[in-house]
Structures are given as structure tokens and as C-alpha cells.
Design a protein around this motif. Structure first.
Motif, PDB file in Angstrom:
ATOM      1  N   ALA A   1      39.447  31.443  39.313  1.00 42.37           N
ATOM      2  CA  ALA A   1      39.901  32.822  39.148  1.00 42.37           C
ATOM      3  C   ALA A   1      39.940  33.581  40.469  1.00 42.37           C
ATOM      4  CB  ALA A   1      39.010  33.550  38.146  1.00 42.37           C
ATOM      5  N   GLU A   2      38.892  33.426  41.287  1.00 39.77           N
ATOM      6  CA  GLU A   2      38.851  34.179  42.535  1.00 39.77           C
ATOM      7  C   GLU A   2      39.938  33.730  43.504  1.00 39.77           C
ATOM      8  OE1 GLU A   2      35.993  30.701  42.785  1.00 39.77           O
ATOM      9  OE2 GLU A   2      36.457  32.288  41.346  1.00 39.77           O
TER      10      GLU A   2
ATOM     11  N   VAL B   1      43.343  35.232  42.198  1.00 42.39           N
ATOM     12  CA  VAL B   1      43.461  36.656  42.509  1.00 42.39           C
ATOM     13  C   VAL B   1      43.796  36.855  43.983  1.00 42.39           C
ATOM     14  CG1 VAL B   1      42.193  38.830  42.662  1.00 42.39           C
ATOM     15  CG2 VAL B   1      41.959  37.399  40.629  1.00 42.39           C
TER      16      VAL B   1
ATOM     17  N   MET C   1      47.441  35.843  44.625  1.00 47.39           N
ATOM     18  CA  MET C   1      48.383  36.842  44.136  1.00 47.39           C
ATOM     19  C   MET C   1      48.430  38.072  45.045  1.00 47.39           C
ATOM     20  SD  MET C   1      48.024  36.747  40.007  1.00 47.39           S
ATOM     21  CE  MET C   1      49.304  37.979  39.887  1.00 47.39           C
ATOM     22  N   ALA C   2      47.280  38.436  45.582  1.00 45.81           N
ATOM     23  CA  ALA C   2      47.252  39.578  46.501  1.00 45.81           C
ATOM     24  C   ALA C   2      48.053  39.277  47.760  1.00 45.81           C
ATOM     25  CB  ALA C   2      45.811  39.922  46.856  1.00 45.81           C
TER      26      ALA C   2
ATOM     27  N   LEU D   1      41.410  36.036  32.624  1.00 43.26           N
ATOM     28  CA  LEU D   1      42.268  37.015  33.283  1.00 43.26           C
ATOM     29  C   LEU D   1      43.676  36.959  32.685  1.00 43.26           C
ATOM     30  CD1 LEU D   1      41.354  36.388  37.044  1.00 43.26           C
ATOM     31  CD2 LEU D   1      40.436  38.166  35.536  1.00 43.26           C
TER      32      LEU D   1
ATOM     33  N   GLU E   1      46.291  37.120  34.340  1.00 41.15           N
ATOM     34  CA  GLU E   1      47.073  36.259  35.249  1.00 41.15           C
ATOM     35  C   GLU E   1      46.914  34.772  34.947  1.00 41.15           C
ATOM     36  OE1 GLU E   1      45.073  39.303  38.063  1.00 41.15           O
ATOM     37  OE2 GLU E   1      44.858  38.633  35.986  1.00 41.15           O
ATOM     38  N   GLU E   2      45.875  34.403  34.199  1.00 39.99           N
ATOM     39  CA  GLU E   2      45.611  32.992  33.905  1.00 39.99           C
ATOM     40  C   GLU E   2      46.303  32.509  32.639  1.00 39.99           C
ATOM     41  OE1 GLU E   2      41.275  31.770  35.265  1.00 39.99           O
ATOM     42  OE2 GLU E   2      41.185  33.552  33.990  1.00 39.99           O
TER      43      GLU E   2
ATOM     44  N   SER F   1      47.446  42.396  34.734  1.00 38.16           N
ATOM     45  CA  SER F   1      46.446  41.696  35.532  1.00 38.16           C
ATOM     46  C   SER F   1      45.060  42.187  35.132  1.00 38.16           C
ATOM     47  CB  SER F   1      46.680  41.933  37.028  1.00 38.16           C
ATOM     48  OG  SER F   1      46.574  43.320  37.324  1.00 38.16           O
ATOM     49  N   GLY F   2      44.046  41.512  35.647  1.00 42.89           N
ATOM     50  CA  GLY F   2      42.673  41.887  35.337  1.00 42.89           C
ATOM     51  C   GLY F   2      42.158  41.171  34.106  1.00 42.89           C
TER      52      GLY F   2
END
Length: 561
Positions: A262-263, A266, A269-270, A392, A394-395, A417-418
């Protein structure tokens, strides 16, 4: 000179002019005069050729490439037409003498032929047949489309590249090409020729095939720049072992071959700031292809309390009919059910989960003294945690969005997201019943306050046909007795939540390709024990719409992508 005594360049222009509908009535002399006075002009993708409001001083004919016509309105520039080889640009403004009515921008690198206004006018004066044919052609265009075609062109050129060296690039390109081939013929270009030949190769491939893949290994800067300039969609492949350096244009579709922590997801994506995220693990390359070229079926689920159980049956009937839902959006109970589906649950599993969580556990009965809300929402919070965990948005293998309303800014908030539990929880926070979800600079409540049927949010993505399931449409159909039943305070709060978005929902219904309205008027909005009754009504409503021509309409729409 050629054998006929005509210069080769002029001969090529004569051939082009013979295919321009605007010139269909021109005599041979007029065509020959045009060919001699045309001046070649090169344009690059992204370049503005004409700006709205500019004076009309010349006409253009498209020899190769593609251009889009944009009109500046209240919501900014929007595309109203795309033009390819053989099209004429700017003829109407030349005839009326009015300023340019639209902006024209190159979509592909291309070659145009430019004709000055004075020459065009002289030819009209000299050849009356030509003048009549031009007037007839323009009148036909105006009558047929009101002056502009509002059909949105489908993406057809896709660039692909890898983020890092560990990505199985060739394998993924082959997989994507195969998936696109299920929708239409595909050509793959990988550079190699001279820079001048890139545009000609693309032009030829685009004329001969439905889709073109521009394969960019990243080794040739000129080819990479060409791919970035020409493509309608950009795809960036990522993999867990790759360093995933940001080698992709901002706004690319990020395709992840295997699950990322997950990290790491994220952070990626940033860095990339993707237009969309696609997961092959739990998803498919076929779904990626459909979303890239506008052939992805979308489903929007309204809010409506316990009536929203109808969404389960509607989804079940849709899947039983052989359709695959590629993206889903929802409000309130629609966000809850949509979130479970997007996370991999089938309708049977969703029904079982609703029975356990909403019927047996009754999460909305932890009442408190009404200082900010009638219930504490602790039980509801624990329910969301059990159902969605730390997942998330996004997942998710299926694209999902939910909507909430920000009390501070008085606007709709779209969650893409989130944490999934937060995206769903914010959308379900009925004002007065559940405390608002406080986040920095925001107080989020049930999305039904502003947008109970968020078809417009999905339509803005322009990825394909949309089905809307609206369980609240007949909320205003009251009993015809002199004394309608007075609802409980819980029912009143639930009903009041969506009153402000009724007109918007009506507008949004018109944006959907199919609208399903289950007959759930006998289900109270807080009657969570009515699971099977509402779900069965949703199944019957979806089945009726599909059997009455809806299924054929959808299949035709999807087959013509």
C-alpha cells in the motif's frame, strides 16, 4: 514533371482535392487553380491552428493528421468535432466574414494545405457552380448537426511504456495488443524510421486499423516525445520489483501487473499522478483495454437507505445477463454495496454481508443524546472496519468512486483514493442521524445531500455506456389520502437528506444509457429488515429493462466502440 505534365506535388494535391466534399461542385479549372495556390503547412500535435474569435483570413484542407474543434463555453473548452484527411477548416467564417466561432487544435502531427481568403473568394466569384455547391454543402452540414457535431471521438492511439527495468514490458504489450484486438484491428508501431516518417506511419496505421499502439521502450528521446505528443491515452506499466521511476507523462493510465504494498502504491501514484489505476491481479487486461478506448460498462448506484438493497438484485441480474461491470460509482447505501462489489464480492456474498451487518447487527441503533447526531455511529464504524478493513480505494480491482457532501464548502466531494471504509463511511453519514466525518478543512456528510445519483461524475470520465439504478425516483409519490402517513424522525432525516438533489438526479438520469427504477416504494428507508424484498425488486427491475431492449442496446453500443 510526371508523364501527364503535372508536377508531382500538384498531382498529389489534385488527388486530395478530389476527395474534399466542399469542392464537389467545382469545375476542373477551379480545382487546378486551387492546387496551384495552396500552400503546405506542417502542424504538430497540441499546436493551436485557429483561435476562437480570430479574424477569418484563410481556409485549410487536411492532407494528413487529425484536428479537434473546440468551443469555449461556461465550463471551458469542450471538443465538439474531430477532423481528418479531406476535411476543410474555416470555410464558414470565410463566407460570413464573422470571427472564428471555434478553436482548432492539432491532435496528431500532420500536413495541411492553406488557402488565403482572397483566393477562395475569387474562385467563388469565378465559378458559380462551385459557389452553389459550397453553399449547399454548408447548408446540409448546418441542418444535420446545428453547425456542430457533439459526438465525442473515441481514443484510438495508445502509447505504452514501462516504469523501471523490472517490468515484463514485451509480455504486457503483447497482452494489451491481444486485448485490444478483441475490440478491433490493432497496429503496433515502435519507431525505427526517420523522425519525418513517424507521422506518416501513424497516419497510415490509424487509417487502416481501429487502434494503434505506440510502443516506447524509452531508449529514443525523439520517439518518446512523438509518442507523448500523439497518443490519446498513455499507459505506464509498473511491477513490484521495479524502481518505478517516473518516466511517464502525468495523467497516464497506471497498469500494475502484481499487487504493490500500500505505501509503495501511494508513493507511486503521488509521483505519476495517473488518470486511472488498473490492477491485473484480480482484474484483467481486457478490462484495461475497454476502459482505454471507451468500451467499459459503468454502473451508478443511488442512495436510498434500505431501498438500496435493490442494488444487489439489479447487479445480480446484470451479471446473469452476461455483462461485466468495469467501473462503479455510488452514493450512501449505493457506495456501501458498490464498495463490496469493487473489492471482489459477488451479489450472493454482498447479500449475506448485508444480512449479517445491517439486519442482524443493526449498526444504526446506538442512540445518544442528540447534541450533534441521534446516534454515536460507533457500531457503524466497526461495521465498516469489518467489511472493508485497511483496503485502499486505489487497490480495488474494479474502479470505484463514492460521493459525499462538504458542509463547509457546500460542494460535492468525490472519493477515489484513501481508505475504502472512509470513502464509504463519508458517503453514508446522514446529517442529524450520524455525526459528520471531520477531516482537515472539511465536514463530510451523506452525498445524497447534493448528488444522490452521481451519473455526471462517471460520465465525465467518458469511458463507455452507463447504467443508473435509482431507488429514490418516486420518493415524492405520496399517498393520495387527506392525511399521508407521518414518518418517524429517522425516516424524516433520511428523506430530507436527498430532497436537495432531486432535480440534479433528474438531469443525471438523462446522462445514463439505461435507467433502472426498482419498485421499492413499500420499503421504508430505515427498514433494513426488508433485505430480500428489496433485492428481489431490484433483480426484477433490471431484468425487465434488459429484456425490453436494454440488453440489445447495450451490446450494440459496446460493439461499436
Amino acid at each position: 514533371m510526371g508523364e501527364s505534365g503535372v508536377h508531382p506535388e500538384t498531382a498529389a494535391e489534385l488527388t486530395l482535392l478530389g476527395h474534399v466534399s466542399l469542392l464537389a461542385g467545382a469545375g476542373e479549372g477551379t480545382i487546378a487553380a486551387l492546387a496551384r495556390r495552396l500552400r503546405p503547412v506542417s502542424v504538430r500535435a497540441g499546436e493551436i491552428l485557429i483561435r476562437q474569435g480570430d479574424p477569418a483570413d484563410r481556409l485549410y484542407l487536411v492532407r494528413s493528421g487529425r484536428l479537434r474543434v473546440l468551443v469555449d463555453g461556461e465550463e471551458g473548452l469542450r471538443t465538439v468535432r474531430e477532423l481528418g484527411p479531406g476535411a476543410a477548416i474555416g470555410e464558414l467564417a470565410l463566407l460570413t466574414g464573422a470571427p472564428r466561432s471555434a478553436t482548432v487544435q492539432a491532435v496528431r502531427d500532420g500536413e495541411l494545405l492553406e488557402l488565403e481568403a482572397e483566393v477562395f473568394q475569387a474562385l467563388l466569384d469565378h465559378d458559380s457552380g462551385f459557389a452553389v455547391a459550397v453553399a449547399r454543402t454548408l447548408a446540409t452540414q448546418l441542418q444535420a448537426s446545428g453547425g456542430l457535431s457533439t459526438a465525442s471521438p473515441r481514443p484510438s492511439v495508445v502509447s505504452v511504456r514501462a516504469l523501471g527495468n523490472a517490468v515484463p514490458f514485451a509480455e504486457l504489450v503483447t497482452e494489451l495488443s491481444t486485448a485490444l484486438a478483441g475490440l478491433g484491428s490493432v497496429a503496433a508501431l515502435a519507431g525505427g524510421e526517420s523522425t519525418e516518417g513517424y507521422a506518416a506511419s501513424l497516419d497510415r496505421a490509424e487509417r487502416e486499423h481501429a487502434y494503434v499502439l505506440l510502443v516506447d521502450p524509452g531508449a529514443d528521446p525523439e520517439w518518446s516525445a512523438f509518442c507523448r505528443r500523439q497518443a490519446d491515452r498513455h499507459v505506464a506499466f509498473a511491477a513490484p520489483a521495479a524502481d518505478n521511476a517516473a518516466l511517464s507523462p502525468t495523467g497516464a493510465d497506471l497498469v500494475i501487473s502484481r499487487r504493490l504494498p500500500a505505501e509503495k502504491l501511494v508513493a507511486l501514484m503521488a509521483e505519476v499522478q495517473p488518470r486511472a489505476v488498473h490492477h491485473l491481479e484480480g482484474g484483467s487486461m481486457a478490462r484495461v483495454a475497454r476502459r482505454l478506448v471507451g468500451g467499459a460498462l459503468g454502473l451508478v448506484l443511488s442512495g436510498g437507505g434500505a431501498r438500496g438493497y435493490a442494488h444487489i438484485g439489479a447487479l445480480e441480474a446484470l451479471l446473469d445477463a452476461g455483462f461485466e461491470v468495469d467501473r462503479i460509482g455510488g452514493c450512501s447505501i449505493g457506495a456501501f454495496i458498490g464498495g463490496m462489489y469493487a473489492n471482489g464480492a459477488d451479489p450472493e456474498e454482498i447479500r449475506a454481508r448485508c444480512r449479517e451487518e445491517l439486519v442482524r447487527r443493526s449498526p444504526f441503533n446506538d442512540y445518544t443524546l442528540p447534541r450533534v447526531a441521534l446516534i454515536r455511529s460507533r457500531k457503524a464504524g466497526r461495521m465498516l472496519d469489518r467489511v472493508f478493513g485497511e483496503t485502499l480505494v486505489e487497490e480495488l480491482p474494479v474502479s470505484l468512486f463514492t460521493v459525499s457532501a462538504d458542509l463547509l464548502a457546500s460542494r460535492t466531494v468525490v472519493h477515489r483514493s484513501g481508505f475504502l471504509y472512509e470513502a464509504v463511511g463519508a458517503s453514508m453519514s446522514i446529517p442529524g442521524l450520524v455525526p459528520p466525518l471531520a477531516r482537515p478543512g472539511r465536514l463530510l456528510v451523506d452525498g445524497g445531500v447534493l448528488n444522490n445519483l452521481p451519473v455526471d461524475v462517471m460520465a465525465a470520465e467518458d469511458e463507455g455506456p452507463i447504467i443508473a439504478v435509482d431507488v429514490i425516483r418516486k420518493l415524492d409519490d405520496v399517498e393520495e389520502s387527506a392525511s399521508p402517513r407521518v414518518p418517524s424522525i429517522m425516516e424524516t432525516l433520511s428523506r430530507a437528506t436527498v430532497l436537495g438533489s432531486v432535480e440534479r438526479a433528474e438531469r443525471n438520469r438523462r446522462l445514463a444509457d439505461l435507467v433502472v427504477t426498482p419498485n421499492v416504494q413499500d420499503v421504508a428507508m430505515r427498514e433494513f429488515s426488508a433485505l430480500d424484498r428489496a433485492a428481489d425488486a431490484g433483480r426484477e427491475a433490471m431484468r425487465a429493462v434488459l429484456e425490453s431492449g436494454g440488453a440489445d442496446s447495450l451490446r450494440e453500443r459496446l460493439s461499436t466502440i
